[in-house]
Design an enzyme around this catalytic site. Structure first.
Site, PDB file in Angstrom:
ATOM      1  N   GLU A 147       6.732   1.642   3.342  1.00  0.00           N
ATOM      2  CA  GLU A 147       5.450   1.016   3.573  1.00  0.00           C
ATOM      3  C   GLU A 147       5.225   1.630   5.101  1.00  0.00           C
ATOM      4  OE1 GLU A 147       3.098   1.602   1.853  1.00  0.00           O
ATOM      5  OE2 GLU A 147       3.706   1.482  -0.631  1.00  0.00           O
TER       6      GLU A 147
ATOM      7  N   GLU B  33      -0.593   5.459  -4.455  1.00  0.00           N
ATOM      8  CA  GLU B  33       0.223   6.488  -3.212  1.00  0.00           C
ATOM      9  C   GLU B  33      -0.624   8.486  -3.807  1.00  0.00           C
ATOM     10  OE1 GLU B  33       2.222   5.914  -0.466  1.00  0.00           O
ATOM     11  OE2 GLU B  33       2.755   4.140  -1.457  1.00  0.00           O
TER      12      GLU B  33
ATOM     13  N   HIS C  68      -4.198   8.876  -1.625  1.00  0.00           N
ATOM     14  CA  HIS C  68      -3.613   9.265  -0.539  1.00  0.00           C
ATOM     15  C   HIS C  68      -3.354  10.546  -0.350  1.00  0.00           C
ATOM     16  CE1 HIS C  68      -2.495   4.820   0.343  1.00  0.00           C
ATOM     17  NE2 HIS C  68      -3.473   4.829   0.620  1.00  0.00           N
TER      18      HIS C  68
END
Length: 189
Positions: free
Chosen positions: A35, A165, A168
């Site tokens: 991250e 994720e 994204h």
């Protein structure tokens, strides 16, 4: 630009002390595809990307910091009641010797975080494909972390992060298509 709510993006719960799992989670805290690297990569890349996709990098980059906070909370909760002997037995004796119980940006193997993890080519399409790959690698890592624990509460938080994720990655794919479409339109000067 910042409004900080004093709560996590998603609740972090753990059922028990699990130092071994905390050590594995360090991969998403200070690893190459973790991250911190993601947040810094995206917030850095937005300075050399077309205006029409800056907001995507800003939104996702700042959200990655919220994910970093969740991972830190997971690690803290998994280790807070551990004795020094338990830390040593779980392979975290080196960490304890250097940092006590403080969180430190390193991967699961104890290798410190480095700026070499951050990619920025300056070519918007190349950078966005790098970002898609980073999100897919993080998604895979979250799945493997989920597979390594039987703590359903911890799995819940990890599943939330895994799903973010995926979102994204999809947003970066949309940005690539926006830039490709823009590149193919006829320019009149």
């Amino acid at each position: 630009m910042w409004i900080y709510e004093k709560k996590l993006q998603y609740p972090v719960r753990v059922n028990k002390c699990d130092i071994r799992m905390a050590k594995f989670l360090a991969e998403q805290y200070g690893g190459a595809d973790g991250e911190l690297a993601a947040a810094l990569r995206y917030l850095n890349q937005r300075y050399s990307i077309p205006d029409k996709v800056i907001a995507i990098l800003t939104d996702i980059g700042t959200e990655e910091f919220a994910h970093l906070e969740m991972i830190a909370t997971m690690i803290y909760k998994l280790t807070k009641d551990a004795s020094v002997e338990e830390l040593k037995a779980a392979g975290m004796g080196d960490h304890y010797a250097s940092h006590d119980r403080a969180l430190f940006y390193n991967n699961a193997s104890g290798v410190p975080w480095t700026a070499a993890y951050i990619q920025a080519k300056g070519d918007p399409i190349a950078d966005l494909y790098e970002d898609i790959a980073a999100e897919e690698k993080a998604r895979a890592t979250y799945q493997w972390l989920i597979d390594m624990t039987d703590d359903v509460d911890l799995q819940d938080g990890l599943k939330f992060l895994r799903e973010r994720e995926i979102v994204h990655s999809l947003r970066f794919r949309e940005a690539v298509e926006m830039l490709k479409e823009d590149r193919e339109t006829k320019k009149v000067y």
